[in-house]
Design an enzyme around this catalytic site. Structure first.
Site, PDB file in Angstrom:
ATOM      1  N   ASP A 203       0.828  -1.210   0.000  1.00 21.31           N
ATOM      2  CA  ASP A 203       0.000   0.000   0.000  1.00 21.31           C
ATOM      3  C   ASP A 203       0.866   1.265   0.000  1.00 21.31           C
ATOM      4  O   ASP A 203       1.969   1.262   0.533  1.00 21.31           O
ATOM      5  CB  ASP A 203      -0.905  -0.022   1.243  1.00 21.31           C
ATOM      6  CG  ASP A 203      -2.101   0.916   1.100  1.00 21.31           C
ATOM      7  OD1 ASP A 203      -2.344   1.398  -0.026  1.00 21.31           O
ATOM      8  OD2 ASP A 203      -2.789   1.162   2.104  1.00 21.31           O
TER       9      ASP A 203
ATOM     10  N   SER B 200      -7.452  -5.681  -5.262  1.00 25.72           N
ATOM     11  CA  SER B 200      -8.492  -6.261  -4.408  1.00 25.72           C
ATOM     12  C   SER B 200      -9.839  -6.264  -5.127  1.00 25.72           C
ATOM     13  O   SER B 200     -10.043  -5.533  -6.105  1.00 25.72           O
ATOM     14  CB  SER B 200      -8.604  -5.485  -3.096  1.00 25.72           C
ATOM     15  OG  SER B 200      -9.359  -4.300  -3.289  1.00 25.72           O
TER      16      SER B 200
ATOM     17  N   ASN C 177     -11.031  -2.857  -5.323  1.00 25.95           N
ATOM     18  CA  ASN C 177     -10.313  -1.848  -6.112  1.00 25.95           C
ATOM     19  C   ASN C 177     -11.029  -1.495  -7.422  1.00 25.95           C
ATOM     20  O   ASN C 177     -10.671  -0.509  -8.090  1.00 25.95           O
ATOM     21  CB  ASN C 177      -8.868  -2.277  -6.391  1.00 25.95           C
ATOM     22  CG  ASN C 177      -7.949  -2.184  -5.177  1.00 25.95           C
ATOM     23  OD1 ASN C 177      -7.016  -2.969  -5.014  1.00 25.95           O
ATOM     24  ND2 ASN C 177      -8.194  -1.207  -4.297  1.00 25.95           N
TER      25      ASN C 177
ATOM     26  N   ARG D 202      -4.789  -2.122   8.887  1.00 29.94           N
ATOM     27  CA  ARG D 202      -6.029  -2.876   8.663  1.00 29.94           C
ATOM     28  C   ARG D 202      -5.751  -3.938   7.607  1.00 29.94           C
ATOM     29  O   ARG D 202      -4.759  -3.859   6.869  1.00 29.94           O
ATOM     30  CB  ARG D 202      -7.155  -1.946   8.216  1.00 29.94           C
ATOM     31  CG  ARG D 202      -6.833  -1.104   6.997  1.00 29.94           C
ATOM     32  CD  ARG D 202      -8.032  -0.244   6.546  1.00 29.94           C
ATOM     33  NE  ARG D 202      -7.635   0.676   5.488  1.00 29.94           N
ATOM     34  CZ  ARG D 202      -7.370   1.974   5.674  1.00 29.94           C
ATOM     35  NH1 ARG D 202      -7.448   2.520   6.875  1.00 29.94           N
ATOM     36  NH2 ARG D 202      -7.004   2.738   4.650  1.00 29.94           N
TER      37      ARG D 202
HETATM   38  C1  IPE Z   1      -5.335  -2.806  -0.213  1.00 27.09           C
HETATM   39  O1  IPE Z   1      -5.037  -1.482  -0.356  1.00 27.09           O
HETATM   40  C2  IPE Z   1      -5.349  -3.480  -1.568  1.00 27.09           C
HETATM   41  C3  IPE Z   1      -4.055  -3.638  -2.211  1.00 27.09           C
HETATM   42  C4  IPE Z   1      -2.904  -3.320  -1.704  1.00 27.09           C
HETATM   43  C5  IPE Z   1      -4.109  -4.232  -3.526  1.00 27.09           C
HETATM   44  P1  IPE Z   1      -6.175  -0.362  -0.496  1.00 27.09           P
HETATM   45  O2  IPE Z   1      -5.456   0.907  -0.670  1.00 27.09           O
HETATM   46  O3  IPE Z   1      -7.137  -0.756  -1.564  1.00 27.09           O
HETATM   47  O4  IPE Z   1      -6.903  -0.472   0.921  1.00 27.09           O
HETATM   48  P2  IPE Z   1      -7.798   0.578   1.699  1.00 27.09           P
HETATM   49  O5  IPE Z   1      -8.849   1.062   0.742  1.00 27.09           O
HETATM   50  O6  IPE Z   1      -6.890   1.694   2.130  1.00 27.09           O
HETATM   51  O7  IPE Z   1      -8.331  -0.169   2.880  1.00 27.09           O
HETATM   52  C1  IPE Z   2      -1.487   0.349  -3.430  1.00 30.23           C
HETATM   53  O1  IPE Z   2      -1.321   1.715  -3.467  1.00 30.23           O
HETATM   54  C2  IPE Z   2      -1.701  -0.232  -4.809  1.00 30.23           C
HETATM   55  C3  IPE Z   2      -3.065  -0.739  -5.045  1.00 30.23           C
HETATM   56  C4  IPE Z   2      -4.049  -0.756  -4.199  1.00 30.23           C
HETATM   57  C5  IPE Z   2      -3.311  -1.273  -6.370  1.00 30.23           C
HETATM   58  P1  IPE Z   2      -2.549   2.727  -3.427  1.00 30.23           P
HETATM   59  O2  IPE Z   2      -2.948   3.033  -4.821  1.00 30.23           O
HETATM   60  O3  IPE Z   2      -3.638   2.178  -2.574  1.00 30.23           O
HETATM   61  O4  IPE Z   2      -1.871   3.973  -2.751  1.00 30.23           O
HETATM   62  P2  IPE Z   2      -2.483   4.952  -1.664  1.00 30.23           P
HETATM   63  O5  IPE Z   2      -3.025   4.099  -0.549  1.00 30.23           O
HETATM   64  O6  IPE Z   2      -3.557   5.731  -2.341  1.00 30.23           O
HETATM   65  O7  IPE Z   2      -1.328   5.798  -1.229  1.00 30.23           O
HETATM   66 MG    MG Z   3      -4.098   2.374  -0.601  1.00 32.87          MG
END
Ligand code: IPE
Ligand code: IPE
Ligand code: MG
Length: 238
Positions: A18, A63, A66, A192
């Site tokens: 993340d 996810s 996503n 989380r």
């Molecule tokens: C979790 O990250 C999913 C992946 C790393 C693929 P998210 O960025 O989607 O999670 P939330 O929305 O902050 O919980």
């Molecule tokens: C994780 O990085 C990658 C995926 C969930 C695909 P994010 O895109 O969630 O990055 P933040 O959480 O917005 O910084």
């Molecule tokens: Mg994220």
């Protein structure tokens, strides 16, 4: 890279990768640049996992939630995934890395599904490390699919309800056949699970780091493993 005693090396590590968006934002770059830098961190981490002797590394790449993101970001992620498979598959095939997918990747576009199927087939016989990638994965979706399957078998009379055990369920999870999850890592400071490996985390140790995913590498994986080696795992015993 190998001063952790072998007995305290986790067999299976999973990572919630993340913070790509925040990494890009700090640099005044588009989110896509963060995802691109995230792919580099994946390469470094897979290499280190193999060098450190992990049997399995599971990476949360996309996810089941996503899909809520804007279409252009989803399409950036899909493009990166495609390019990653095309550029790195030969290396995995040659380096004895077996690719595995958790989640229902058949929901992706047909060209990506075909690429993934080819990658799975080409690395199926590899043994050194399993790189398991979570694509369109959500633990609640996984457990729902498992429950439906068991319900179907009960309805068909091939299993009686009292014969259903935790092992029955584990054997039907997308992670069936992988070693038990020992260590869960999440980057970016969030603490989380975001619907990741809810069942499998039962006795996993949890390591949270403020590093953003693109800044993660072999050294930071090693730091997590050193922390893991200090844990006293009791599994409810004493
Ligand atoms: C979790 O990250 C999913 C992946 C790393 C693929 P998210 O960025 O989607 O999670 P939330 O929305 O902050 O919980
Ligand atoms: C994780 O990085 C990658 C995926 C969930 C695909 P994010 O895109 O969630 O990055 P933040 O959480 O917005 O910084
Ligand atoms: Mg994220």
């Amino acid at each position: 890279m190998s001063d952790v005693p072998p007995s305290s090396i986790p067999r299976h590590v999973a990572i919630i990768m993340d913070g790509n968006g925040r990494w890009a934002k700090r640099r005044h770059l588009p989110r896509a640049a963060g995802h691109k830098a995230g792919v580099e961190a994946v390469r470094k981490t897979v290499r280190a996992a193999k060098e450190l002797g992990l049997e399995a590394l599971t990476l949360y790449a996309f996810s089941s939630e996503n899909w809520k993101r804007p279409e252009d970001e989803i399409s950036d992620l899909m493009g990166l995934m495609k390019r990653f498979i095309l550029s790195d598959l030969d290396k995995f095939a040659a380096e004895d890395v077996r690719l595995h997918i958790i989640g229902d990747y058949t929901a992706f576009k047909p060209d990506i599904v075909a690429l993934i199927d080819d990658a799975l087939a080409r690395t199926a016989g590899n043994k050194a490390t399993t790189l398991s990638v979570a694509l369109n994965y959500g633990s609640q979706d996984e457990l729902t699919r498992v429950t439906r399957g068991i319900a179907r078998d009960v309805a068909a009379g091939s299993i009686v309800p009292d014969a259903i055990t935790a092992d029955t369920i584990a054997a039907r999870l997308d992670t069936a056949g992988l070693p038990p999850l020992d260590l869960l890592i999440r980057t970016s400071g969030e603490q989380r699970l975001s619907n990741f490996l809810l069942w499998q985390c039962a006795y996993a140790e949890m390591y949270f780091t403020d590093l953003l995913w693109p800044d993660f590498d072999g050294g930071t994986l090693k730091a997590a493993l050193d922390w893991f080696a200090m844990r006293d795992r009791r599994y409810g015993g004493r």
